[in-house]
Design a protein around this motif. Structure first.
Motif, PDB file in Angstrom:
ATOM      1  N   PHE A 216       0.849  -1.179   0.000  1.00 21.39           N
ATOM      2  CA  PHE A 216       0.000   0.000   0.000  1.00 21.39           C
ATOM      3  C   PHE A 216       0.889   1.235   0.000  1.00 21.39           C
ATOM      4  CE2 PHE A 216      -2.284  -3.577   1.840  1.00 21.39           C
ATOM      5  CZ  PHE A 216      -3.312  -3.688   0.919  1.00 21.39           C
ATOM      6  N   GLU A 217       0.839   2.105   0.987  1.00 12.23           N
ATOM      7  CA  GLU A 217       1.683   3.311   0.982  1.00 12.23           C
ATOM      8  C   GLU A 217       3.019   3.115   1.690  1.00 12.23           C
ATOM      9  OE1 GLU A 217       0.054   3.572   5.083  1.00 12.23           O
ATOM     10  OE2 GLU A 217      -0.510   2.650   3.210  1.00 12.23           O
ATOM     11  N   GLN A 218       3.195   2.003   2.371  1.00  8.86           N
ATOM     12  CA  GLN A 218       4.429   1.715   3.111  1.00  8.86           C
ATOM     13  C   GLN A 218       5.406   0.982   2.203  1.00  8.86           C
ATOM     14  OE1 GLN A 218       4.947   2.766   6.333  1.00  8.86           O
ATOM     15  NE2 GLN A 218       2.941   3.731   6.192  1.00  8.86           N
ATOM     16  N   GLY A 219       6.632   1.516   2.075  1.00  9.09           N
ATOM     17  CA  GLY A 219       7.581   0.930   1.143  1.00  9.09           C
ATOM     18  C   GLY A 219       8.909   0.559   1.772  1.00  9.09           C
ATOM     19  N   TYR A 220       9.663  -0.225   1.010  1.00 12.80           N
ATOM     20  CA  TYR A 220      11.008  -0.599   1.424  1.00 12.80           C
ATOM     21  C   TYR A 220      11.897  -0.750   0.205  1.00 12.80           C
ATOM     22  CZ  TYR A 220       9.416  -5.389   0.370  1.00 12.80           C
ATOM     23  OH  TYR A 220       8.908  -6.515  -0.233  1.00 12.80           O
ATOM     24  N   LEU A 221      13.166  -0.415   0.403  1.00  9.69           N
ATOM     25  CA  LEU A 221      14.176  -0.515  -0.637  1.00  9.69           C
ATOM     26  C   LEU A 221      15.318  -1.368  -0.109  1.00  9.69           C
ATOM     27  CD1 LEU A 221      15.531   0.439  -3.333  1.00  9.69           C
ATOM     28  CD2 LEU A 221      16.505   2.314  -1.969  1.00  9.69           C
TER      29      LEU A 221
ATOM     30  N   LEU B 115      15.823   0.224   3.516  1.00 10.89           N
ATOM     31  CA  LEU B 115      15.376   1.578   3.784  1.00 10.89           C
ATOM     32  C   LEU B 115      13.858   1.562   3.730  1.00 10.89           C
ATOM     33  CD1 LEU B 115      16.013   4.616   4.136  1.00 10.89           C
ATOM     34  CD2 LEU B 115      15.941   4.780   1.629  1.00 10.89           C
ATOM     35  N   LEU B 116      13.210   1.949   4.825  1.00 10.23           N
ATOM     36  CA  LEU B 116      11.748   2.000   4.878  1.00 10.23           C
ATOM     37  C   LEU B 116      11.298   3.422   4.581  1.00 10.23           C
ATOM     38  CD1 LEU B 116      10.976  -0.132   8.071  1.00 10.23           C
ATOM     39  CD2 LEU B 116      11.482  -0.888   5.741  1.00 10.23           C
ATOM     40  N   VAL B 117      10.271   3.544   3.747  1.00  6.71           N
ATOM     41  CA  VAL B 117       9.777   4.853   3.321  1.00  6.71           C
ATOM     42  C   VAL B 117       8.245   4.834   3.295  1.00  6.71           C
ATOM     43  CG1 VAL B 117      11.820   5.387   1.929  1.00  6.71           C
ATOM     44  CG2 VAL B 117       9.870   4.231   0.877  1.00  6.71           C
ATOM     45  N   VAL B 118       7.676   6.023   3.143  1.00  6.80           N
ATOM     46  CA  VAL B 118       6.231   6.163   2.968  1.00  6.80           C
ATOM     47  C   VAL B 118       6.036   6.964   1.675  1.00  6.80           C
ATOM     48  CG1 VAL B 118       4.087   7.092   3.932  1.00  6.80           C
ATOM     49  CG2 VAL B 118       5.847   6.169   5.455  1.00  6.80           C
ATOM     50  N   LYS B 119       5.079   6.554   0.831  1.00  5.90           N
ATOM     51  CA  LYS B 119       4.814   7.295  -0.406  1.00  5.90           C
ATOM     52  C   LYS B 119       4.498   8.749  -0.068  1.00  5.90           C
ATOM     53  CE  LYS B 119       3.226   3.762  -3.585  1.00  5.90           C
ATOM     54  NZ  LYS B 119       2.101   3.231  -4.367  1.00  5.90           N
ATOM     55  N   LYS B 120       5.098   9.670  -0.788  1.00  9.22           N
ATOM     56  CA  LYS B 120       4.960  11.096  -0.499  1.00  9.22           C
ATOM     57  C   LYS B 120       3.519  11.598  -0.547  1.00  9.22           C
ATOM     58  CE  LYS B 120       9.584  12.271  -1.907  1.00  9.22           C
ATOM     59  NZ  LYS B 120      10.450  12.874  -2.902  1.00  9.22           N
ATOM     60  N   GLU B 121       2.726  11.099  -1.505  1.00  6.12           N
ATOM     61  CA  GLU B 121       1.361  11.611  -1.637  1.00  6.12           C
ATOM     62  C   GLU B 121       0.465  11.219  -0.483  1.00  6.12           C
ATOM     63  OE1 GLU B 121       1.753   7.971  -4.390  1.00  6.12           O
ATOM     64  OE2 GLU B 121       2.856   9.812  -4.123  1.00  6.12           O
ATOM     65  N   THR B 122       0.914  10.318   0.408  1.00  8.24           N
ATOM     66  CA  THR B 122       0.088   9.922   1.557  1.00  8.24           C
ATOM     67  C   THR B 122       0.526  10.599   2.838  1.00  8.24           C
ATOM     68  OG1 THR B 122       1.447   7.986   2.029  1.00  8.24           O
ATOM     69  CG2 THR B 122      -0.419   7.687   0.538  1.00  8.24           C
ATOM     70  N   MET B 123       1.639  11.283   2.809  1.00  9.18           N
ATOM     71  CA  MET B 123       2.148  11.914   4.036  1.00  9.18           C
ATOM     72  C   MET B 123       1.483  13.239   4.276  1.00  9.18           C
ATOM     73  SD  MET B 123       6.164  10.951   3.962  1.00  9.18           S
ATOM     74  CE  MET B 123       6.540  11.679   5.518  1.00  9.18           C
TER      75      MET B 123
END
Length: 122
Positions: A101-106, A114-122
């Motif tokens: 969903f909006e929670q990501g990892y690289l 690296l854990l990230v969150v999609k910018k459009e959901t922040m």
């Protein structure tokens, strides 16, 4: 006076009274019909959705700041399943971010992520 055609409820088959465009005899029949229609068709689909939700919860729990690094071991200990994600994003540098969903990892070096969150959901 033209005879109107009697309609039957799509759920129970009972005669429908009221508006000409009604499809169900009651709210209970309408809800029951739509619940059957929208029910997951198989256990497989239900299990995959549950895995995706679990992965998302784990990423949210570990990434409280919006961007953080964690080890593969930390993710695995919590039960993260790397086989399931909802989407991917490939950068110009060919790095692939995986999202639940909006929670990501690289994946980065030496089994770190690296854990990230999609910018459009922040």
């Amino acid at each position: 006076m033209p005879k109107t055609q009697e309609k039957a409820c799509l759920e129970c088959g009972e005669k429908i009274k009221g508006r000409a465009d009604k499809k169900f005899c009651s709210d209970q029949c309408r809800v029951a019909f739509n619940n059957k229609l929208n029910r997951d068709e198989s256990n497989y689909m239900t299990n995959v959705v549950n895995l995706l939700r679990k992965n998302r919860r784990i990423l949210m729990e570990l990434n409280t700041t919006g961007k953080t690094r964690v080890s593969k071991e930390s993710l695995a200990k919590k039960g993260f399943d790397f086989n399931y994600h909802t989407s991917q994003y490939k950068t110009k540098e060919n790095a692939i971010y995986y999202y639940c969903f909006e929670q990501g990892y690289l994946p980065v070096e030496n089994n770190w992520y690296l854990l990230v969150v999609k910018k459009e959901t922040m």
